[in-house]
Design a protein around this motif. Structure first.
Motif, mmCIF file in Angstrom:
data_model
loop_
_atom_site.group_PDB
_atom_site.id
_atom_site.type_symbol
_atom_site.label_atom_id
_atom_site.label_comp_id
_atom_site.label_asym_id
_atom_site.label_seq_id
_atom_site.Cartn_x
_atom_site.Cartn_y
_atom_site.Cartn_z
ATOM 1 N N ASN A 178 -14.463 14.705 4.832
ATOM 2 C CA ASN A 178 -13.177 15.059 4.442
ATOM 3 C C ASN A 178 -12.367 13.991 3.741
ATOM 4 O OD1 ASN A 178 -13.138 17.785 5.720
ATOM 5 N ND2 ASN A 178 -13.168 16.714 7.420
ATOM 6 N N LEU A 179 -12.619 12.555 3.443
ATOM 7 C CA LEU A 179 -12.104 11.692 3.179
ATOM 8 C C LEU A 179 -11.933 11.963 1.567
ATOM 9 C CD1 LEU A 179 -14.168 8.697 4.595
ATOM 10 C CD2 LEU A 179 -11.961 9.531 5.485
ATOM 11 N N GLY A 180 -10.688 11.973 1.168
ATOM 12 C CA GLY A 180 -10.308 12.267 -0.166
ATOM 13 C C GLY A 180 -10.102 13.650 -0.450
ATOM 14 N N SER A 181 -10.171 14.667 0.688
ATOM 15 C CA SER A 181 -10.127 15.985 0.265
ATOM 16 C C SER A 181 -9.118 16.842 1.556
ATOM 17 C CB SER A 181 -11.339 16.703 0.121
ATOM 18 O OG SER A 181 -12.352 16.624 1.294
ATOM 19 N N ALA A 182 -9.362 16.506 2.887
ATOM 20 C CA ALA A 182 -8.568 17.282 3.457
ATOM 21 C C ALA A 182 -8.097 16.351 4.836
ATOM 22 C CB ALA A 182 -9.541 18.228 4.382
ATOM 23 N N ASN A 183 -6.900 16.560 5.362
ATOM 24 C CA ASN A 183 -6.405 15.898 6.509
ATOM 25 C C ASN A 183 -6.971 16.504 7.892
ATOM 26 O OD1 ASN A 183 -4.892 14.077 4.925
ATOM 27 N ND2 ASN A 183 -3.415 15.442 4.660
ATOM 28 N N THR A 184 -7.581 15.863 8.476
ATOM 29 C CA THR A 184 -8.256 16.462 9.802
ATOM 30 C C THR A 184 -8.111 15.309 11.067
ATOM 31 O OG1 THR A 184 -10.420 15.487 8.998
ATOM 32 C CG2 THR A 184 -9.879 17.960 8.465
ATOM 33 N N SER A 185 -7.365 14.026 10.885
ATOM 34 C CA SER A 185 -7.507 13.157 11.875
ATOM 35 C C SER A 185 -6.354 13.424 12.905
ATOM 36 C CB SER A 185 -7.295 11.751 11.328
ATOM 37 O OG SER A 185 -5.852 11.739 11.135
ATOM 38 N N ILE A 217 -8.158 4.085 -2.344
ATOM 39 C CA ILE A 217 -9.224 4.493 -1.089
ATOM 40 C C ILE A 217 -8.884 5.953 -0.782
ATOM 41 C CG2 ILE A 217 -9.709 4.005 1.172
ATOM 42 C CD1 ILE A 217 -8.345 1.036 0.660
ATOM 43 N N PRO A 218 -10.001 6.652 -0.815
ATOM 44 C CA PRO A 218 -9.925 7.893 -0.218
ATOM 45 C C PRO A 218 -9.644 8.151 1.113
ATOM 46 C CG PRO A 218 -12.021 7.631 -1.692
ATOM 47 C CD PRO A 218 -11.463 6.423 -1.329
ATOM 48 N N VAL A 219 -8.975 9.012 1.690
ATOM 49 C CA VAL A 219 -8.536 8.734 3.127
ATOM 50 C C VAL A 219 -8.566 10.277 3.808
ATOM 51 C CG1 VAL A 219 -7.397 6.735 2.914
ATOM 52 C CG2 VAL A 219 -6.068 9.024 2.386
ATOM 53 N N SER A 220 -8.327 10.466 5.109
ATOM 54 C CA SER A 220 -7.981 11.580 5.507
ATOM 55 C C SER A 220 -6.863 11.355 6.672
ATOM 56 C CB SER A 220 -9.211 12.056 6.336
ATOM 57 O OG SER A 220 -9.031 13.523 6.911
ATOM 58 N N ASN A 270 -7.916 7.697 8.228
ATOM 59 C CA ASN A 270 -9.479 7.757 8.244
ATOM 60 C C ASN A 270 -9.692 6.932 6.760
ATOM 61 O OD1 ASN A 270 -10.535 10.367 10.520
ATOM 62 N ND2 ASN A 270 -9.095 8.562 10.896
ATOM 63 N N MET A 271 -10.645 6.079 6.831
ATOM 64 C CA MET A 271 -11.458 5.745 5.722
ATOM 65 C C MET A 271 -12.768 5.605 5.750
ATOM 66 S SD MET A 271 -8.923 2.497 4.868
ATOM 67 C CE MET A 271 -7.221 2.479 4.568
ATOM 68 N N ALA A 272 -13.827 5.351 4.821
ATOM 69 C CA ALA A 272 -15.093 5.037 4.744
ATOM 70 C C ALA A 272 -15.142 3.592 5.134
ATOM 71 C CB ALA A 272 -15.791 5.163 3.268
ATOM 72 N N ALA A 317 0.879 -1.017 -0.044
ATOM 73 C CA ALA A 317 -0.017 -0.120 -0.081
ATOM 74 C C ALA A 317 0.787 1.366 -0.081
ATOM 75 C CB ALA A 317 -0.801 -0.167 1.436
ATOM 76 N N THR A 318 0.452 2.355 -0.931
ATOM 77 C CA THR A 318 1.360 3.469 -0.923
ATOM 78 C C THR A 318 0.426 4.554 -0.654
ATOM 79 O OG1 THR A 318 1.280 3.329 -3.070
ATOM 80 C CG2 THR A 318 2.820 2.494 -2.501
ATOM 81 N N MET A 319 0.885 5.622 -0.161
ATOM 82 C CA MET A 319 0.121 6.764 0.269
ATOM 83 C C MET A 319 1.139 8.024 0.417
ATOM 84 S SD MET A 319 -2.404 7.150 3.469
ATOM 85 C CE MET A 319 -1.037 6.888 4.723
ATOM 86 N N HIS A 320 0.664 9.046 -0.491
ATOM 87 C CA HIS A 320 1.408 10.304 -0.317
ATOM 88 C C HIS A 320 0.433 11.374 0.248
ATOM 89 C CE1 HIS A 320 4.142 13.538 -1.275
ATOM 90 N NE2 HIS A 320 3.043 14.195 -1.933
ATOM 91 N N VAL A 321 0.748 11.539 1.536
ATOM 92 C CA VAL A 321 -0.363 11.995 2.371
ATOM 93 C C VAL A 321 -0.978 13.295 1.786
ATOM 94 C CG1 VAL A 321 -0.853 13.292 4.751
ATOM 95 C CG2 VAL A 321 0.648 11.144 4.455
ATOM 96 N N PRO A 322 -0.555 14.384 1.006
ATOM 97 C CA PRO A 322 -1.170 15.498 0.696
ATOM 98 C C PRO A 322 -2.355 15.178 -0.618
ATOM 99 C CG PRO A 322 1.054 15.946 0.718
ATOM 100 C CD PRO A 322 1.104 14.607 1.031
ATOM 101 N N ASP A 323 -2.109 13.793 -1.137
ATOM 102 C CA ASP A 323 -3.122 13.348 -2.263
ATOM 103 C C ASP A 323 -4.221 12.928 -1.558
ATOM 104 O OD1 ASP A 323 -0.916 14.239 -3.893
ATOM 105 O OD2 ASP A 323 -0.443 12.274 -4.341
ATOM 106 N N HIS A 324 -4.163 12.574 -0.318
ATOM 107 C CA HIS A 324 -5.538 12.181 0.404
ATOM 108 C C HIS A 324 -6.122 10.737 -0.260
ATOM 109 C CE1 HIS A 324 -5.467 16.301 1.730
ATOM 110 N NE2 HIS A 324 -5.725 16.624 0.595
#
Length: 428
Positions: free
Chosen positions: A346-353, A275-278, A358-360, A254-261
């Protein structure tokens, strides 16, 4: 060169000279009637109280050593006492191999002897004329202290598990180890797809093996803990060998670039889900998601997340207590992937956790159900780096750094060849 070890019982010490049939007359007759090679075995016959980490040696001043076998018999009362308190399953008797030097006239055992054992060593040497001599040495080893002995308290993974390609081997001995080099060399890791790896020590009690790079997927790994006879610290010996076997499953990265949500999951090189994330709000150190190579450690269908468990007690700024579903741990500083329906906007659009991913609910459940212990989550894009000893962040150390922190300082090749150095209590 490692002669095959075969086990057989011999009652009493004996010296048998087996001379080939004589050729008729002259110098050939004299040569065949001359004494054959005379191998010597140490420890010597009849010795008692031999330290278990004493090497067995066979040497000959003429000819070559052709066979060595070692049998060890531990009295029932000692054997039963030595297996208490350990979680790792007992293994079949492990072969007691040895190494022959290039000239073939000196053989040294690879592994230590069992404490409190009656040991029989049978060695055979032969020369160019076909003369063969077999020598037997019987001696006993010093028993281990009933309370002071090296045991395995736990391992990750457990025997028989299927794990991800990042999975380390973690051995907790439950007591401090001071002779770390000898203990490292006593644990042989063998994989079907050979690679290089090395041990590092989290504490004096806990050792971790990781490969240079992730394991190749779809293969079996065997870990032989040849601890019988190893001296963990002054006068503290291992008494029992163990075998741990596990499977490396499919490769899930699994890979995740945090600013990309967004978290992307690939299985065996094929992308299977986005997966859209926050992630963490990052307005302070605590709620900044860590960048680096994370490994999935454990998972829960439901759990209570309380910041008091990571140093923010009730009444302190930033304290929280939440009931969450489909949680997968990726560090020891409180980071999980989990379902967060309250944060759906905020999933897929903003980092607020608070630092978690966070996931659906449907995505969190899918990820929870798909991952194995030791799967990989590679995270980038934040200014907080995952510490190498935070959870299973072992790949945060470069291979060169990891190797330099090994007590042996040399790679352990997982092809079944020898470990990097001696297991014995003396320099060879």
């Amino acid at each position: 060169m490692k002669p095959c070890m075969r086990r057989r019982a011999i009652a009493g010490a004996a010296l048998l000279s087996l001379l080939a049939a004589c050729a008729p007359g002259g110098e050939d007759q004299d040569a065949r009637n001359a004494p054959g090679p005379e191998p010597t075995i140490t420890p010597e016959p009849g010795a008692t109280g031999i330290a278990p980490n004493t090497p067995v040696r066979v040497e000959t001043d003429s000819g070559t050593i052709t066979d060595v076998s070692i049998e060890q018999v531990v009295p029932e009362e000692i054997a039963s006492a030595d297996t208490t308190g350990e979680d790792v399953e007992s293994a079949p008797e492990l072969e007691h191999t040895g190494t022959l030097n290039e000239t073939g006239d000196r053989w040294t055992s690879d592994w230590n002897l069992k404490p409190g054992a009656a040991v029989t060593v049978i060695a055979t040497a032969s020369d160019e004329a076909g003369r063969e001599t077999e020598v037997v040495s019987e001696f006993t080893t010093l028993p281990a202290d009933g309370k002071e002995r090296l045991e395995v308290a736990s391992t990750f993974p457990a025997d028989g598990q299927t794990v991800g390609v990042g999975m380390p081997v973690i051995v907790d001995f439950g007591r401090p180890v001071t002779n770390k080099t000898q203990v490292e060399n006593s644990i042989q890791v063998v994989s079907e797809e050979a690679t290089r790896g090395a041990w590092n020590w989290l504490t004096d009690e806990t050792a971790v093996f990781r490969p240079e790079e992730y394991w190749e997927p779809h293969q079996k790994v065997t870990v032989d803990l040849r601890l019988a006879g190893v001296e963990a610290s002054d006068g503290v010996y291992g008494t029992t060998d163990r075998r741990l076997e596990f499977e490396v499953g499919r490769e899930l990265i699994a890979t995740m670039h945090v600013p990309d949500h967004e978290l992307n999951v690939a299985v065996d090189g094929e992308k299977v889900r986005s997966i859209p994330v926050s992630n963490g709000a990052a307005d302070r150190h605590f709620n900044t998601t860590t960048s680096g190579v994370h490994l999935t450690m454990e998972k829960y269908s439901s759990m209570v997340m309380d910041s008091a468990s990571v140093g923010i007690p009730e009444g302190s700024p930033g304290h929280y207590r939440l009931d969450v579903d489909w949680a997968v741990r990726t560090s020891n500083s409180g980071e999980f992937t989990h379902s967060a329906p309250w944060n759906s906007g905020n999933l897929g659009s903003a980092n607020t956790s608070n630092g978690c991913t966070n996931m659906a609910p449907n995505d969190a459940r899918w990820f929870h159900d798909e991952v194995l212990m030791g799967d990989v989550l590679e995270t980038t894009g934040t200014d907080r780096e995952l510490e190498w000893d935070n959870g299973w962040g072992y790949y945060q150390r470069s291979w060169e750094e990891w190797l330099s922190h090994s007590e042996t300082g040399e790679p352990h090749v997982t092809d079944g060849s020898a470990t990097p150095g001696t297991v014995h209590g003396e320099d060879l």
